[in-house]
Structures are given as structure tokens and as C-alpha cells.
Design a protein around this motif. Structure first.
Motif: not given
Length: 290
Positions: A266-270
């Protein structure tokens, strides 16, 4: 937690300051250019009037000269004040701060570290302020609002719901609606330009055959040129294409972010989602040199 995400009034004060500065610059630019074009048109229309007073004074030429003086004043004001710079730089600063606030709130890269995330956000905003020092920044003790902290402290499901609904969906809708609006405006202004050109041709032939004494060809040409200048100022065509592309890209991002994922993913995709939004802003600034 408000699943609508971070509202405008819940963003850092610096964002609202930069956004208001940009809107003021945009309004001043639009009014200044419109004033300039209107007086140029009036000058062209009045200059074609073939009338003299009993003393031999050419009324059309004098009226046209007065109109051109006002057009020159408007042009000088735009050159000296350069409100376009406030418009473009204000938007760049506002969108950068807004992106940072959302990244912090949803725990996107590089704001994953609980201990250093707040300090990093503050230092990034200070850097933006120093780089665009001409904006009259307002004092704020801390840029991290209660809504940003509450979103950051919530679980992944809540953060994802808030981010998709309160950020990405709204952005996607905004770009889609703007693209549709600009498409209609391009057609409308193009029709006005074609009509002015056609009218000029008709009036030119009528004058050539002695049907009219008024020389409307120059006035019609001025109208067509003003329409072209207005379309160029507003950048309707390139913005339509760019906004459609961004809207489609955001739709794909929304679908991807709705898939199951862990905190690290999530941290990367957001963060990638914010990069997609920032890319459009960067391209917009590149098309509008200051």
C-alpha cells in the motif's frame, strides 16, 4: 474517522494560502488579457469607420487610437505585474503541499516511518515555501492537522477507503469534467472564429463591389485573431488531451488500489498514485512557463 478523507479546510494552512494566491493570479490574468483583447477589437472596429468632422478630424482613427491606448495600458500592466507567475507558481506550490499531506495521511512512501514522518513533512513544506518565497505565506505552528493525524492513525482499510473516495475518485471526476468542458469551449470558440472570418470575407467582397463603405475585413480579422489568442491563453486543446489521459490513468490506479494488499505494498502503490497526479501538474507548469 471521516471516510471522505482530508477536506480542503483540513489541509495545511500553506496549501490554502498557495491555492488562494494562484486563484487571484488566474483571475487577474484573465481579466487583464480580456481587457487587452477587447480594446484591440474595439480599436480595429472603430478604425474602419470612414467619417470626418467639419474640421477634417477623422473620427474613426481618433476613436481607434484611444482604444489602442487602453489596450497598451492593459498590456503594460500584464508585463509589469505578471499575474501569470502568481497563478502558475501558486498552483505548483498548492498541489505539491496537498500531495505531501495526503502521502503523510495514508502512510505512503516516504512517510512510512512513524518517528520521522512528521519532521519530514514539515521540512518538505518549509522547502517549498523557501523556493517560492513570493507567496505571502501565513504562519502556522504545525502543518499537520487533526484530520491528517486521524487518518494516519487509522487502519489500512479506513485509509484506503478515504484515499480512494476522498482523493482519487474526486480527482478522476474533476479531470473528466474539465476535459468535457474544454471540448465544448474549443468548439464554441472555433465556431466564433470561423464566423468572424466568414463575415470578414463577405464584407470584404461587398466593399470591393461598392455595396458597403465600411471596411469590416480588418475588424473581422482582428476578432479571429483575438479568438485564437484566447484559446492559446486558456490552452483548451492541450489541456483536454492531457486531462483525458490523466482521468483514464486514475481510473486504472483506482482499480489497482482496490485489490487486496498489505501495508508495505500500500505504501508503494499509494505513492505511485500521487506521482501520477503530480506528473500532470508538472506537465501543466511546463506548458505554462513563468
Amino acid at each position: 474517522m471521516n471516510t471522505k478523507g482530508i477536506l480542503r479546510e483540513q489541509l495545511p494552512v500553506a496549501y490554502r494560502t498557495a491555492s488562494d494566491h494562484s486563484k487571484a493570479g488566474q483571475k487577474a490574468t484573465t481579466r487583464g488579457v480580456a481587457t487587452q483583447l477587447i480594446f484591440l477589437l474595439v480599436g480595429a472596429i472603430l478604425g474602419a469607420i470612414d467619417a470626418e468632422t467639419s474640421s477634417g478630424l477623422h473620427v474613426g482613427a481618433l476613436s481607434s487610437a484611444v482604444a489602442l491606448i487602453f489596450a497598451l495600458l492593459a498590456s503594460g500592466w500584464l508585463a509589469l505585474r505578471n499575474p501569470q507567475r502568481s497563478w502558475y507558481l501558486g498552483r505548483a506550490a498548492a498541489e505539491s503541499i496537498k500531495s505531501l499531506a495526503w502521502k503523510y495521511g495514508v502512510r505512503a512512501v516516504p512517510f512510512t516511518d512513524s518517528d520521522q514522518a512528521g519532521n519530514r513533512l514539515e521540512s518538505d513544506i518549509v522547502r517549498i515555501k523557501s523556493e517560492i518565497a513570493e507567496i505571502p505565506w501565513k504562519h502556522e505552528d504545525k502543518p499537520i492537522t487533526e484530520a491528517m493525524s486521524a487518518l494516519r492513525d487509522s487502519d489500512l482499510r479506513t485509509r484506503r477507503t478515504a484515499y480512494i473516495g476522498g482523493r482519487l475518485v474526486l480527482e478522476q471526476q474533476w479531470y473528466s469534467e474539465k476535459a468535457e468542458t474544454y471540448t465544448r469551449k474549443v468548439r464554441r470558440w472555433a465556431l466564433i472564429g470561423i464566423a468572424a472570418t466568414g463575415l470578414g470575407l463577405v464584407m470584404g467582397f461587398l466593399k470591393a463591389f461598392g455595396v458597403l463603405t465600411y471596411d469590416g475585413l480588418g475588424a473581422a480579422s482582428a476578432i479571429a485573431a483575438a479568438v485564437t489568442a484566447w484559446i492559446q491563453l486558456k490552452q483548451f486543446r492541450p489541456l483536454t488531451a492531457a486531462y483525458l489521459m490523466t482521468a483514464r490513468e486514475l481510473s486504472d490506479i483506482i482499480a489497482r488500489l482496490r485489490e487486496p494488499m498489505d501495508e508495505a505494498t500500500w505504501a508503494i502503490e499509494s505513492a505511485k498514485a500521487e506521482e501520477a497526479i503530480s506528473k500532470e501538474h508538472t506537465m501543466w507548469i511546463a506548458r505554462h512557463p513563468v
